[in-house]
Enzyme design. Structure first.
Site, PDB file in Angstrom:
ATOM      1  N   CYS A  38      50.541  17.808 -79.706  1.00 23.75           N
ATOM      2  CA  CYS A  38      50.519  17.452 -81.110  1.00 23.75           C
ATOM      3  C   CYS A  38      49.161  17.898 -81.611  1.00 23.75           C
ATOM      4  O   CYS A  38      48.295  18.264 -80.816  1.00 23.75           O
ATOM      5  CB  CYS A  38      50.638  15.943 -81.288  1.00 23.75           C
TER       6      CYS A  38
ATOM      7  N   ARG B   8      50.904  23.480 -82.951  1.00 22.79           N
ATOM      8  CA  ARG B   8      50.976  22.576 -81.796  1.00 22.79           C
ATOM      9  C   ARG B   8      52.191  21.653 -81.846  1.00 22.79           C
ATOM     10  O   ARG B   8      52.512  20.983 -80.873  1.00 22.79           O
ATOM     11  CB  ARG B   8      49.706  21.712 -81.728  1.00 22.79           C
TER      12      ARG B   8
ATOM     13  N   TRP C 123      54.834  16.771 -82.071  1.00 22.55           N
ATOM     14  CA  TRP C 123      55.957  17.345 -81.332  1.00 22.55           C
ATOM     15  C   TRP C 123      56.454  16.190 -80.470  1.00 22.55           C
ATOM     16  O   TRP C 123      55.773  15.776 -79.531  1.00 22.55           O
ATOM     17  CB  TRP C 123      55.479  18.514 -80.478  1.00 22.55           C
TER      18      TRP C 123
ATOM     19  N   ASN D  58      47.690  12.477 -78.873  1.00 22.94           N
ATOM     20  CA  ASN D  58      48.391  13.646 -78.344  1.00 22.94           C
ATOM     21  C   ASN D  58      48.516  13.425 -76.839  1.00 22.94           C
ATOM     22  O   ASN D  58      47.502  13.226 -76.175  1.00 22.94           O
ATOM     23  CB  ASN D  58      47.549  14.899 -78.662  1.00 22.94           C
ATOM     24  N   GLY D  59      49.746  13.449 -76.310  1.00 21.72           N
ATOM     25  CA  GLY D  59      49.919  13.244 -74.869  1.00 21.72           C
ATOM     26  C   GLY D  59      51.001  12.224 -74.591  1.00 21.72           C
ATOM     27  O   GLY D  59      51.793  11.878 -75.471  1.00 21.72           O
TER      28      GLY D  59
ATOM     29  N   GLU E 241      61.228  39.512 -71.550  1.00 20.25           N
ATOM     30  CA  GLU E 241      60.374  39.117 -72.661  1.00 20.25           C
ATOM     31  C   GLU E 241      61.045  39.432 -74.002  1.00 20.25           C
ATOM     32  O   GLU E 241      60.990  38.636 -74.942  1.00 20.25           O
ATOM     33  CB  GLU E 241      59.007  39.819 -72.534  1.00 20.25           C
TER      34      GLU E 241
ATOM     35  N   LYS F 121      61.869  36.644 -76.844  1.00 26.41           N
ATOM     36  CA  LYS F 121      61.376  36.729 -78.230  1.00 26.41           C
ATOM     37  C   LYS F 121      62.517  36.524 -79.213  1.00 26.41           C
ATOM     38  O   LYS F 121      62.371  35.819 -80.205  1.00 26.41           O
ATOM     39  CB  LYS F 121      60.734  38.094 -78.519  1.00 26.41           C
TER      40      LYS F 121
ATOM     41  N   GLU G 292      63.810  32.761 -79.149  1.00 26.94           N
ATOM     42  CA  GLU G 292      62.971  31.686 -79.665  1.00 26.94           C
ATOM     43  C   GLU G 292      62.759  31.732 -81.158  1.00 26.94           C
ATOM     44  O   GLU G 292      62.547  30.694 -81.771  1.00 26.94           O
ATOM     45  CB  GLU G 292      61.632  31.580 -78.909  1.00 26.94           C
TER      46      GLU G 292
ATOM     47  N   HIS H  41      76.836  43.516 -61.367  1.00 31.65           N
ATOM     48  CA  HIS H  41      77.133  42.349 -60.521  1.00 31.65           C
ATOM     49  C   HIS H  41      77.553  41.131 -61.346  1.00 31.65           C
ATOM     50  O   HIS H  41      77.485  40.008 -60.870  1.00 31.65           O
ATOM     51  CB  HIS H  41      75.919  42.010 -59.654  1.00 31.65           C
TER      52      HIS H  41
ATOM     53  N   LYS I 149      53.136  25.562 -79.654  1.00 28.77           N
ATOM     54  CA  LYS I 149      52.345  26.645 -79.084  1.00 28.77           C
ATOM     55  C   LYS I 149      51.762  26.301 -77.719  1.00 28.77           C
ATOM     56  O   LYS I 149      51.801  27.099 -76.804  1.00 28.77           O
ATOM     57  CB  LYS I 149      51.234  27.018 -80.065  1.00 28.77           C
TER      58      LYS I 149
END
Ligand code: F6R
Length: 618
Positions: free
Chosen positions: A2, A27, A76, A102-103, A491, A495, A498, A514, A613
């Protein structure tokens, strides 16, 4: 993960705190809140949604914005769904104390039950409300000041936190503490004002002097006084180090681009040049990296190198595996930090661990580093954020120097991580004789061209945009690549997922037969990296297989290619380079493609849903 932004001083606190929260929204951004103290009363405003929603509410009532003390939070969610009640700040039961956090407090349930027996009631589902009531209870029962109460309360807490606490009864001070989540204190001239934030971005225009708390430290910030820092465990005093900030305001603004992500994609030539600076001496055909030179024996005598990382950084790690094994012939394994830390891995003092992280705060990577250290391994960090927890926890390392990356989807961090890993691979290959002098020189010369080649490549933006317009409504996409470009396929898919929420999968091109080939029909766009070196002919065969099943092919090819052009529905050309260096180029069109698709779908490019982030929770 956060964001915390707080101010105490002589200026109006509201604009400082709100603008700070906007800079910290990377964040977390599912809810936000602010407490303002006007010298008499505390005003609390909280809401589900973004900081702009919070601003809309505070703008309705001027008194919600008044005062020289303010504490804000952008969240978050971990404990409790994102809603107004669970948003921070949280008051204590008496309404005298207020906290942003935050945590995660892991033992919050036990503490909560104990507090309930002592008459406390709770409005929210959060662990944070439990913590502020614990602080209040300690303050009451011990009859102590806020600082002492915070210290004592935290010794009973298991988990991670960065907290800022204010006590209405002591309005000239705030108390902050850290364990596992970053916190920076901006120190104003003559200690007349202080800023507290999850990183220094909220206070860059006010002061360049910052104190970064270490884990298990707390600070008592009093107007007009030097900041007092203590160890939480034993209450001993610590001499705080005031650092001069090196980032500028310009670096954290959009600079005319519509989104940070687009700005950061375009910054890659400069970012890679900055990664090279002082290390890549092209004229002398040399690579200088003090952190590798100082630890060369460890690398060269290692049984193996284990690379640990998460997400995009993990993809960079995979490229690193291909590079180091190819150029330096040292065995490499790449591990998800989150798996490594819990699977009881075999690690010895003969292993070298490379931990890769943009933020330097990723909880899983940090925990994996601690585990590797406890088993005697030498741990080398590749981080972007200077002074971050991972940079401090590792034995040695190299910064990527990409500059602040604010868009949640990582772009320039990825290519600069690959740049550092290429320099390491070349350096080790040269040192142990796996690379001939000629080959080493050739790589250096080709590598030094990369920033200019990316600059040129970025001119294809309009072409990529036109391809994005064709495929923006796809519901599934495949990304295929081989060798060095297999991680690029992963990657590229990440991208797209997300930021546009389109399902996408990356595969080694040859694996398609396969299983994934069953997915292919005329509605499936398949992005294939088919540069002219390495496995070119094999990839061309894979493209033929897709074509005969009516899949739509968008191929990334080397300039001048004709063979794939004849088969593919669309081609995107990248400049020619050595195969091992192609990921630095092939990545760029895939970043642009995801960007344009997300913009066309009207998605929030810089702040995609459910993401943050820096992931400071497990
Ligand atoms: C994807 C992305 C994430 C991060 C991951 C690790 O665009 O940004 O997958 O790469 O959360 O973060 P760092 O590199 O900060 O450890």
């Amino acid at each position: 993960m956060c964001g915390i932004s707080a101010y105490i001083g002589h200026r109006e606190a509201y604009p400082i705190v709100i603008n700070g929260l906007k800079r910290l929204e990377y964040r977390g951004y599912d809810s936000s809140g602010i407490m303002m103290y006007d010298g008499e009363k505390m005003y609390l405003t909280k809401t589900k949604g973004k900081v702009s929603d919070l601003e809309f509410i505070t703008n309705q009532e001027e008194e919600r914005k008044a005062g020289n003390i303010g504490m804000g939070h952008t969240r978050w969610a971990t404990h409790g769904v994102p809603n107004d009640v669970n948003s921070h700040p949280h008051y204590s039961q008496s309404g005298e104390l207020v906290i942003v956090h935050n945590g995660i407090i892991e033992n919050y349930d036990t503490i909560k039950k104990e507090l309930i027996t002592r008459g406390y009631t709770f409005k929210s589902d959060t662990d944070t409300e439990v913590l502020i009531n614990l602080i209040e209870e300690v303050k009451k029962t011990e009859g102590c000041k806020l600082g002492k109460a915070v210290q004592l309360a935290l010794t009973n807490v298991v988990g991670a936190y960065a907290i800022t606490v204010f006590d209405k009864a002591k309005p000239n001070e705030i108390v902050v503490a850290r364990l596992g989540s970053p916190i920076a204190i901006g120190v104003g001239e003559d200690n007349k004002e202080f800023f507290v934030a999850s990183d220094a971005s909220p206070f860059l225009e006010y002061t360049k002097n910052a104190i970064y708390l270490e884990d298990e430290e707390m600070a008592i910030i009093k107007l007009g006084k030097e900041v007092r820092v203590r160890k939480i465990k034993d209450d001993s005093l610590v001499d705080p180090i005031i650092q001069e900030l090196q980032i500028s305001l310009e670096q954290i603004e959009k600079g005319g681009y519509d989104h940070f992500m687009l700005k950061e994609i375009h910054e890659q030539p400069k970012a890679i040049t900055d990664t090279f600076r002082g290390r890549m001496l092209a004229e002398e055909n040399m690579i200088k990296m003090g952190s590798i030179e100082d630890n060369l024996d460890k690398f060269l005598n290692a049984d193996r190198i284990i690379i640990i990382a998460c997400g995009t950084s993990w993809h960079a790690g995979l490229v690193g595996e291909y590079l180091i094994e190819d150029m330096a012939r040292i065995p490499v394994e790449v591990e998800y930090a989150s798996e490594f830390r819990y699977r009881n891995p075999i690690v010895t003092s003969k292993d070298v661990v490379i931990a890769i992280s943009q933020s330097g705060e990723t909880a899983d990577t940090l925990a994996a580093i601690k585990l590797a250290k406890s088993k005697g391994a030498f741990v080398y960090g590749v981080c972007n954020v200077v002074g971050s927890s991972i940079a401090r926890e590792t034995h040695s390392g190299a910064y990527t120097h990409a500059g602040p990356e604010i868009g949640v989807a990582s772009t320039k961090a990825f290519t600069t991580q690959i740049t550092v890993l290429t320099l390491i691979a070349l350096k080790l290959g040269k040192a142990n004789g796996s690379l001939s002098d000629d080959s080493f020189k050739n790589y250096i010369q080709k590598m030094s061209l990369i920033p200019k080649q990316i600059e040129k490549l970025l001119e294809i933006d309009e072409h990529v945009k036109s391809i994005a317009a064709v495929y923006k409504d796809a519901t599934n996409c495949l990304y295929l690549g081989r060798g060095f470009n297999f991680p690029v396929a992963l990657e590229g898919a990440l991208k797209l997922k997300e930021i546009s929420y389109i399902h996408a999968e990356g595969y080694p091109a040859a694996e398609m037969k396969h299983g994934p080939i069953a997915l292919i029909d005329e509605n499936m766009p398949i992005f294939v990296i088919a540069t002219n070196k390495g496995h070119y002919e094999k990839v061309v065969s894979n493209i033929q297989e897709i074509k005969s099943r009516a899949g739509k092919i968008i191929a990334i090819v080397t300039e001048g290619d004709t063979q794939v052009r004849d088969i593919a529905d669309h081609v995107i050309e990248v400049p020619d380079t050595e195969e091992a260096l192609t990921p630095l180029l092939t990545t760029i069109p895939l970043q642009l493609l995801s960007y344009h698709i997300a913009v066309m779908l009207n998605k929030n490019v810089d702040q995609p849903r459910n993401l943050a982030k820096s992931v400071t929770v497990e």
